[in-house]
Design an enzyme around this catalytic site. Structure first.
Site, mmCIF file in Angstrom:
data_model
loop_
_atom_site.group_PDB
_atom_site.id
_atom_site.type_symbol
_atom_site.label_atom_id
_atom_site.label_comp_id
_atom_site.label_asym_id
_atom_site.label_seq_id
_atom_site.Cartn_x
_atom_site.Cartn_y
_atom_site.Cartn_z
ATOM 1 N N CYS A 86 -5.347 -51.527 -58.359
ATOM 2 C CA CYS A 86 -6.602 -52.280 -58.291
ATOM 3 C C CYS A 86 -7.568 -51.502 -57.400
ATOM 4 C CB CYS A 86 -6.335 -53.647 -57.678
ATOM 5 S SG CYS A 86 -5.683 -53.487 -56.006
ATOM 6 N N HIS A 114 1.916 -51.860 -50.643
ATOM 7 C CA HIS A 114 3.356 -52.071 -50.776
ATOM 8 C C HIS A 114 3.941 -51.250 -51.923
ATOM 9 C CE1 HIS A 114 3.243 -56.093 -48.417
ATOM 10 N NE2 HIS A 114 3.558 -55.080 -47.640
ATOM 11 N N HIS A 131 -3.916 -55.022 -46.507
ATOM 12 C CA HIS A 131 -3.634 -56.462 -46.436
ATOM 13 C C HIS A 131 -4.456 -57.178 -45.377
ATOM 14 C CE1 HIS A 131 0.037 -54.214 -47.629
ATOM 15 N NE2 HIS A 131 -0.107 -55.011 -48.672
ATOM 16 N N GLU A 141 -0.753 -60.162 -45.384
ATOM 17 C CA GLU A 141 -2.106 -60.705 -45.595
ATOM 18 C C GLU A 141 -2.250 -62.065 -44.919
ATOM 19 O OE1 GLU A 141 -3.636 -60.873 -49.678
ATOM 20 O OE2 GLU A 141 -4.912 -62.552 -49.057
ATOM 21 N N THR A 173 -4.785 -63.782 -51.613
ATOM 22 C CA THR A 173 -5.431 -63.230 -52.823
ATOM 23 C C THR A 173 -4.464 -62.932 -53.966
ATOM 24 O OG1 THR A 173 -5.178 -60.997 -51.927
ATOM 25 C CG2 THR A 173 -7.287 -62.102 -51.510
ATOM 26 N N CYS A 220 -7.615 -62.795 -56.298
ATOM 27 C CA CYS A 220 -8.567 -61.740 -56.651
ATOM 28 C C CYS A 220 -8.555 -61.453 -58.157
ATOM 29 C CB CYS A 220 -8.265 -60.479 -55.848
ATOM 30 S SG CYS A 220 -6.826 -59.603 -56.453
ATOM 31 N N SER A 230 5.929 -56.641 -52.663
ATOM 32 C CA SER A 230 4.579 -56.708 -53.225
ATOM 33 C C SER A 230 4.391 -58.078 -53.864
ATOM 34 C CB SER A 230 4.400 -55.599 -54.274
ATOM 35 O OG SER A 230 3.325 -55.914 -55.134
ATOM 36 N N SER A 231 3.546 -58.891 -53.222
ATOM 37 C CA SER A 231 3.380 -60.277 -53.663
ATOM 38 C C SER A 231 2.926 -60.354 -55.116
ATOM 39 C CB SER A 231 2.374 -60.975 -52.747
ATOM 40 O OG SER A 231 2.022 -62.225 -53.257
ATOM 41 N N ASN A 232 1.898 -59.581 -55.484
ATOM 42 C CA ASN A 232 1.364 -59.723 -56.853
ATOM 43 C C ASN A 232 2.383 -59.263 -57.896
ATOM 44 O OD1 ASN A 232 0.233 -57.033 -58.217
ATOM 45 N ND2 ASN A 232 0.114 -56.820 -56.000
HETATM 46 S S1 SF4 Z 1 -6.986 -58.418 -52.861
HETATM 47 FE FE1 SF4 Z 1 -6.685 -57.866 -55.019
HETATM 48 S S2 SF4 Z 1 -8.088 -56.137 -55.299
HETATM 49 FE FE2 SF4 Z 1 -7.740 -56.337 -53.092
HETATM 50 S S3 SF4 Z 1 -5.982 -55.021 -52.610
HETATM 51 FE FE3 SF4 Z 1 -5.175 -57.070 -52.967
HETATM 52 S S4 SF4 Z 1 -4.593 -57.057 -55.137
HETATM 53 FE FE4 SF4 Z 1 -6.003 -55.345 -54.841
#
Ligand code: SF4
Length: 320
Positions: free
Chosen positions: A23, A52, A85, A137, A176, A206, A234-236
């Protein structure tokens, strides 16, 4: 080992999620480390993993970055970078006290959440942060306000049992990188109990997290197995595995790179889904595809999803 009939490996359909991988916040953070090394010389000290992903971290280590857990591990006069983060306010304050030169690689979308927390606090509201305890974060966001000004809520049950001192004076913000759907449910539970709660029009999740989850929902219902490239912290990326299973994938697994694939997972799989979290470079996707090609006759279908043209500037000190 997959059976090979008449010398040809069996077919496998690969559904490639799009968008996936890096991203804008991750690209900016990596660029900040690279430019700092080029401008100020190695070593530069980076507090926590810049993003991460071990692969990214090890590459930056080879260029001259030294990753440290806390500021006291950086020598006097060092150049220090804070990770994407975000950090509690106490960290830049300590850097200033020690007269360290520091650059902040906090993603601007995380900084936006920090600003929301400040704004609500300034307006006299108690802040509810929806997020996962212990994630850097969340630690960074909690550290924007004095102790006790923010309550962390992780689940619907937390939202249902939370007892604020002043129910009419509340606001919520979010991490996010959460699950979009799970977060909607937690926000709905808060709104049912506290109809006047202030918050962003949409949650603070995000664009990159949202788009990768949407792309996952398009491929998962057709997939026997979905692989997500990303780190366990890595959360996402972890959310993408959950989204895959919720959206109908028969199975899903998180891998850091091709070497992590247990090929027995592929037995009986005719359609495989593949995505990558926001901190995983495309190189690792290519590596997985190459490993699949060695074992299968691959036909690749790449989904079309949201097009992303977000970019973030680096700090002014590095811009010239
Ligand atoms: S908030 Fe979203 S765009 Fe920003 S670093 Fe994290 S995953 Fe990437």
């Amino acid at each position: 080992m997959e059976s090979i009939a008449e010398g040809k490996p069996r077919p496998l359909t690969l559904l490639l999620a799009s968008p996936r991988g890096f991203c804008a916040g991750v690209e900016r953070a990596i660029r900040i480390v690279e430019l700092s090394i080029a401008k100020y010389g190695a070593p530069v000290y980076v507090r926590h993993e810049i993003v991460h992903n071990r692969f990214v971290v090890e590459r930056l280590e080879r260029l001259g970055a030294v990753f440290i857990d806390e500021l006291d591990m950086a020598p006097d006069g060092a150049c220090v970078i804070f990770s994407a983060h975000g950090v509690p306010k106490s960290v830049p304050a300590e850097a200033r006290r020690r007269k360290l030169f520091y650059l902040n690689a906090t993603c601007p979308l995380v900084s936006k959440v920090h600003a929301e927390a400040e704004r609500h606090f300034g307006a006299g509201r108690h802040v509810v942060l929806i997020g996962h305890e212990g994630h850097p974060e969340v630690e960074g966001t909690l550290g924007q306000l004095p102790d006790g000004a923010i309550t962390l809520i992780q689940t619907i049950a937390d939202a249902q049992t939370f007892q604020p001192a002043d129910p009419a004076n509340l606001a919520f913000i979010t991490q996010t990188t959460l699950s979009v759907d799970d977060t909607h449910e937690i926000v709905a539970a808060l709104r049912r109990r506290f109809p006047e709660i202030a918050g962003p029009h949409r949650e603070d999740i995000c664009y990159a997290t949202t788009n990768r989850q949407e792309a996952m929902k398009r491929i998962a219902p057709r997939a026997d197995l979905v692989l997500v490239i990303g780190a366990p912290n890595s959360s996402n990326s972890v959310r993408l595995v959950e989204v895959a299973l919720k959206a109908g994938a028969r199975n899903s697994a998180l891998i850091q790179r091709a070497a992590d694939i247990d090929w027995s997972w592929l037995e009986g799989v005719e359609t495989l889904g593949l995505s990558a979290g926001a901190s995983a470079p495309e190189l690792l996707v290519d590596e997985v595809i190459a490993a699949l090609r060695e074992r299968f006759t691959l036909s690749i279908e790449e989904t079309t999803g949201a097009s992303e043209d977000v970019t973030f500037n680096v700090p002014r000190a590095l811009a010239s």
